[in-house]
Write a protein that holds these residues in place. Structure first.
Motif, short mmCIF file in Angstrom:
data_model
loop_
_atom_site.label_atom_id
_atom_site.label_comp_id
_atom_site.label_asym_id
_atom_site.label_seq_id
_atom_site.Cartn_x
_atom_site.Cartn_y
_atom_site.Cartn_z
N ASP A 65 -28.62 5.76 3.81
CA ASP A 65 -30.06 5.59 3.61
C ASP A 65 -30.90 6.51 4.49
OD1 ASP A 65 -29.45 3.62 1.74
OD2 ASP A 65 -29.55 2.02 3.23
N VAL A 66 -30.49 7.75 4.59
CA VAL A 66 -31.25 8.77 5.32
C VAL A 66 -32.22 9.41 4.34
CG1 VAL A 66 -31.09 10.96 6.56
CG2 VAL A 66 -29.34 9.21 6.90
N ARG A 67 -33.48 9.48 4.70
CA ARG A 67 -34.48 10.12 3.84
C ARG A 67 -34.34 11.63 3.99
NH1 ARG A 67 -39.38 6.56 5.90
NH2 ARG A 67 -38.08 6.65 7.72
N ALA A 68 -33.92 12.28 2.92
CA ALA A 68 -33.66 13.71 2.94
C ALA A 68 -34.92 14.53 3.21
CB ALA A 68 -33.03 14.16 1.62
N CYS A 69 -36.08 13.98 2.88
CA CYS A 69 -37.33 14.70 3.10
C CYS A 69 -37.76 14.65 4.57
CB CYS A 69 -38.43 14.16 2.20
SG CYS A 69 -38.98 12.49 2.62
N ARG A 70 -37.17 13.76 5.35
CA ARG A 70 -37.54 13.59 6.76
C ARG A 70 -36.49 14.14 7.72
NH1 ARG A 70 -42.26 11.80 8.51
NH2 ARG A 70 -41.12 10.80 10.18
N ARG A 71 -35.25 14.25 7.27
CA ARG A 71 -34.15 14.65 8.15
C ARG A 71 -33.98 16.16 8.12
NH1 ARG A 71 -28.91 12.82 9.83
NH2 ARG A 71 -28.05 14.63 10.89
N ARG A 72 -34.04 16.78 9.27
CA ARG A 72 -33.79 18.22 9.36
C ARG A 72 -32.32 18.48 9.14
NH1 ARG A 72 -38.60 20.39 9.53
NH2 ARG A 72 -40.04 19.49 11.01
N ALA A 73 -32.02 19.48 8.35
CA ALA A 73 -30.64 19.86 8.10
C ALA A 73 -30.04 20.46 9.37
CB ALA A 73 -30.57 20.87 6.96
N ARG A 74 -28.79 20.14 9.60
CA ARG A 74 -28.07 20.71 10.75
C ARG A 74 -26.83 21.43 10.23
NH1 ARG A 74 -28.42 15.03 13.44
NH2 ARG A 74 -30.58 15.06 14.14
N ASP A 75 -26.53 22.52 10.86
CA ASP A 75 -25.35 23.28 10.48
C ASP A 75 -24.12 22.38 10.53
OD1 ASP A 75 -24.37 25.81 9.62
OD2 ASP A 75 -23.46 26.10 11.59
N GLY A 76 -23.38 22.33 9.43
CA GLY A 76 -22.17 21.53 9.38
C GLY A 76 -22.35 20.09 8.93
N ASP A 77 -23.58 19.67 8.66
CA ASP A 77 -23.80 18.30 8.16
C ASP A 77 -22.96 18.06 6.91
OD1 ASP A 77 -25.56 17.15 9.97
OD2 ASP A 77 -27.35 17.58 8.79
N VAL A 78 -22.45 16.85 6.78
CA VAL A 78 -21.74 16.44 5.58
C VAL A 78 -22.61 15.38 4.90
CG1 VAL A 78 -19.66 15.39 4.63
CG2 VAL A 78 -19.50 16.94 6.61
N VAL A 79 -23.22 15.78 3.80
CA VAL A 79 -24.16 14.92 3.09
C VAL A 79 -23.50 14.47 1.80
CG1 VAL A 79 -26.43 14.83 1.98
CG2 VAL A 79 -26.11 16.19 4.06
N THR A 80 -23.62 13.19 1.51
CA THR A 80 -23.16 12.67 0.22
C THR A 80 -24.32 11.96 -0.46
OG1 THR A 80 -22.30 10.70 1.31
CG2 THR A 80 -20.72 12.42 0.83
N THR A 81 -24.35 12.11 -1.76
CA THR A 81 -25.42 11.45 -2.50
C THR A 81 -25.07 9.98 -2.65
OG1 THR A 81 -24.35 12.07 -4.58
CG2 THR A 81 -26.08 13.54 -3.75
N GLN A 82 -26.06 9.18 -2.91
CA GLN A 82 -25.82 7.76 -3.11
C GLN A 82 -26.61 7.29 -4.31
OE1 GLN A 82 -27.05 6.79 1.06
NE2 GLN A 82 -28.55 5.51 0.07
N SER A 83 -26.18 6.19 -4.85
CA SER A 83 -26.82 5.62 -6.03
C SER A 83 -27.62 4.40 -5.61
CB SER A 83 -25.76 5.22 -7.05
OG SER A 83 -26.35 4.51 -8.10
#
Length: 118
Positions: A79-97
């Motif tokens: 439940d991380v808001r993608a519009c608020r979280r700064r991307a970091r090199d190496g982040d592993v992001v998964t989508t959720q439903s």
């Protein structure tokens, strides 16, 4: 919100962009330091990364962290808001439903007994 990037040579401000790379569902996404996850996804041409309960694609709606349409999982954090979280090199992001896990639904709302069990 425009999903286009300003190329360094055309930038009147003269920023010195530092590239970064993270993955979304195993696919690499390139961005620049300081960019949000949503901003990097939009710049990469990805407009949606979730599905609502109806199955409709969802991405950024408000862009300021109010609507929760852009939720992703970063590492182990859900439940991380993608519009608020700064991307970091190496982040592993998964989508959720937005759809709950079917196991959760069955535990909270058990199915009525079958006709033969009545």
């Amino acid at each position: 919100m425009s999903p286009r990037r300003v190329r360094a040579e055309c930038d009147g401000v003269g920023r010195q962009d530092r590239p970064l790379r993270f993955t979304v569902d195993g696919e690499p996404v390139d961005g620049i330091e300081g960019q949000t996850i949503a901003g990097a996804l939009l710049a990469a041409g990805r407009l949606a990364w979730r599905q609502g309960r109806s199955g409709a694609p969802r991405g950024v709606f408000c862009g300021i962290g109010v609507c929760f349409d852009c939720l992703v999982t970063v590492g182990e954090e859900r439940d991380v808001r993608a519009c608020r979280r700064r991307a970091r090199d190496g982040d592993v992001v998964t989508t959720q439903s937005r759809c709950p896990d079917p196991g959760d639904v069955n535990r909270r709302h058990p199915a009525p007994p079958a006709e033969e069990d009545r």
